[in-house]
Design a protein around this motif. Structure first.
Motif, PDB file in Angstrom:
ATOM      1  N   UNK A 123      37.764   9.697  15.688  1.00 26.06           N
ATOM      2  CA  UNK A 123      38.114  11.037  15.280  1.00 26.06           C
ATOM      3  C   UNK A 123      37.426  11.997  16.242  1.00 26.06           C
ATOM      4  N   UNK A 124      38.084  13.104  16.536  1.00 20.70           N
ATOM      5  CA  UNK A 124      37.497  13.992  17.526  1.00 20.70           C
ATOM      6  C   UNK A 124      36.451  14.896  16.881  1.00 20.70           C
ATOM      7  N   UNK A 125      35.590  15.513  17.725  1.00 22.54           N
ATOM      8  CA  UNK A 125      34.457  16.281  17.247  1.00 22.54           C
ATOM      9  C   UNK A 125      34.846  17.525  16.463  1.00 22.54           C
ATOM     10  N   UNK A 126      35.973  18.154  16.761  1.00 20.65           N
ATOM     11  CA  UNK A 126      36.383  19.381  16.090  1.00 20.65           C
ATOM     12  C   UNK A 126      37.034  19.108  14.734  1.00 20.65           C
ATOM     13  N   UNK A 127      37.352  17.873  14.471  1.00 23.13           N
ATOM     14  CA  UNK A 127      38.044  17.511  13.240  1.00 23.13           C
ATOM     15  C   UNK A 127      37.033  17.376  12.096  1.00 23.13           C
ATOM     16  N   UNK A 128      37.301  18.034  10.989  1.00 17.61           N
ATOM     17  CA  UNK A 128      36.467  17.894   9.794  1.00 17.61           C
ATOM     18  C   UNK A 128      36.824  16.568   9.133  1.00 17.61           C
ATOM     19  N   UNK A 129      35.836  15.703   8.941  1.00 22.50           N
ATOM     20  CA  UNK A 129      36.061  14.356   8.437  1.00 22.50           C
ATOM     21  C   UNK A 129      35.364  14.191   7.089  1.00 22.50           C
ATOM     22  N   UNK A 130      36.081  13.626   6.144  1.00 24.66           N
ATOM     23  CA  UNK A 130      35.525  13.323   4.838  1.00 24.66           C
ATOM     24  C   UNK A 130      35.754  11.848   4.584  1.00 24.66           C
ATOM     25  N   UNK A 131      34.765  11.183   3.994  1.00 24.11           N
ATOM     26  CA  UNK A 131      34.913   9.748   3.752  1.00 24.11           C
ATOM     27  C   UNK A 131      34.485   9.389   2.333  1.00 24.11           C
ATOM     28  N   UNK A 132      35.008   8.254   1.886  1.00 23.15           N
ATOM     29  CA  UNK A 132      34.675   7.759   0.553  1.00 23.15           C
ATOM     30  C   UNK A 132      34.859   6.253   0.532  1.00 23.15           C
ATOM     31  N   UNK A 133      34.000   5.574  -0.225  1.00 21.75           N
ATOM     32  CA  UNK A 133      34.099   4.126  -0.406  1.00 21.75           C
ATOM     33  C   UNK A 133      34.911   3.813  -1.661  1.00 21.75           C
ATOM     34  N   UNK A 134      35.647   2.706  -1.569  1.00 25.25           N
ATOM     35  CA  UNK A 134      36.468   2.249  -2.684  1.00 25.25           C
ATOM     36  C   UNK A 134      36.229   0.759  -2.889  1.00 25.25           C
ATOM     37  N   UNK A 135      36.117   0.345  -4.138  1.00 24.54           N
ATOM     38  CA  UNK A 135      35.886  -1.053  -4.479  1.00 24.54           C
ATOM     39  C   UNK A 135      37.116  -1.898  -4.190  1.00 24.54           C
ATOM     40  N   UNK A 136      36.900  -3.188  -4.091  1.00 23.31           N
ATOM     41  CA  UNK A 136      38.012  -4.137  -3.932  1.00 23.31           C
ATOM     42  C   UNK A 136      38.699  -4.290  -5.289  1.00 23.31           C
ATOM     43  N   UNK A 137      39.669  -3.410  -5.540  1.00 25.05           N
ATOM     44  CA  UNK A 137      40.398  -3.413  -6.808  1.00 25.05           C
ATOM     45  C   UNK A 137      41.756  -2.764  -6.586  1.00 25.05           C
ATOM     46  N   UNK A 138      42.752  -3.222  -7.322  1.00 22.57           N
ATOM     47  CA  UNK A 138      44.092  -2.644  -7.197  1.00 22.57           C
ATOM     48  C   UNK A 138      44.074  -1.150  -7.512  1.00 22.57           C
ATOM     49  N   UNK A 139      43.216  -0.726  -8.416  1.00 17.94           N
ATOM     50  CA  UNK A 139      43.132   0.693  -8.782  1.00 17.94           C
ATOM     51  C   UNK A 139      42.615   1.560  -7.640  1.00 17.94           C
ATOM     52  N   UNK A 140      42.041   0.954  -6.619  1.00 20.73           N
ATOM     53  CA  UNK A 140      41.535   1.715  -5.478  1.00 20.73           C
ATOM     54  C   UNK A 140      42.651   2.259  -4.591  1.00 20.73           C
TER      55      UNK A 140
END
Length: 143
Positions: free
Chosen positions: A1-18
Motif C-alpha cells: 500500500x502506498x504511503x499516502x493511502x490511509x490503511x485500516x486493518x482488522x483480524x478475523x478468526x478462522x470461522x465462516x462468520x468472518x
C-alpha cells in the motif's frame, strides 16, 4: 500500500462468520470512498476472506484484512499463515467452488500475491475513475 493511502486493518478468526464480518469491515472503512464500485470491492473481499478461512488459516488462527483508499484506487490485502500460493482455477461447470480468484481476476484492476515470513498475503486494487468514483472497469461498462 502506498504511503499516502490511509490503511485500516482488522483480524478475523478462522470461522465462516468472518467472511460477512470482513465485508462489513471493508464497507465501514471505505464508506463513500468505494463509490458505485463498492459492490465489486466487497465481492473481492468475500473471495479473499473465504480462501483465507478455507485454505490459509490454521485451526485457532486468524487472518488480517487491510483496507485502504486514495484518490487513485481502493486496495485490499488479506494476510494469512498459509504457505501454499493461490492460483486461478477454471473449474468444470458442475463444480460448486474454485471460482474465487477467477472472479477477483475478472473484477479487480490488479491483483497478486506477496510472501511474508510466516505465510502470504493476497491483494487486489480497483482503480477509481475519479476520487470517490467507480472503478475504471465499472465506469467503462456504465458508458
Amino acid at each position: 500500500m502506498n504511503d499516502a493511502m490511509r490503511i485500516t486493518s482488522k483480524r478475523f478468526a478462522r470461522a465462516a462468520s468472518s467472511v460477512p464480518a470482513a465485508r462489513a469491515f471493508a464497507r465501514g472503512v471505505l464508506g463513500e470512498a468505494g463509490g458505485r464500485g463498492l459492490d465489486d470491492v466487497l465481492l473481492c473481499v468475500s473471495e479473499l476472506a473465504t480462501n483465507a478461512v478455507r485454505h490459509g488459516v490454521p485451526v485457532g488462527g486468524a487472518f488480517l484484512l487491510k483496507v485502504g483508499a486514495d484518490a487513485r484506487c481502493v486496495r485490499v490485502e488479506c494476510h494469512d499463515a498459509g504457505r501454499r500460493l493461490p492460483r486461478v482455477r477454471h473449474p468444470d461447470h458442475d463444480e460448486q467452488g474454485g471460482r474465487g480468484l477467477l472472479l477477483v481476476d475478472a473484477v479487480a484492476s490488479r491483483w497478486g500475491v506477496g510472501e511474508r515470513p510466516f505465510g502470504k498475503f493476497v491483494w487486489f486494487e480497483l482503480d477509481t475513475a475519479e476520487p470517490g468514483g467507480p472503478p475504471a472497469r465499472v465506469a467503462a461498462r456504465l458508458t
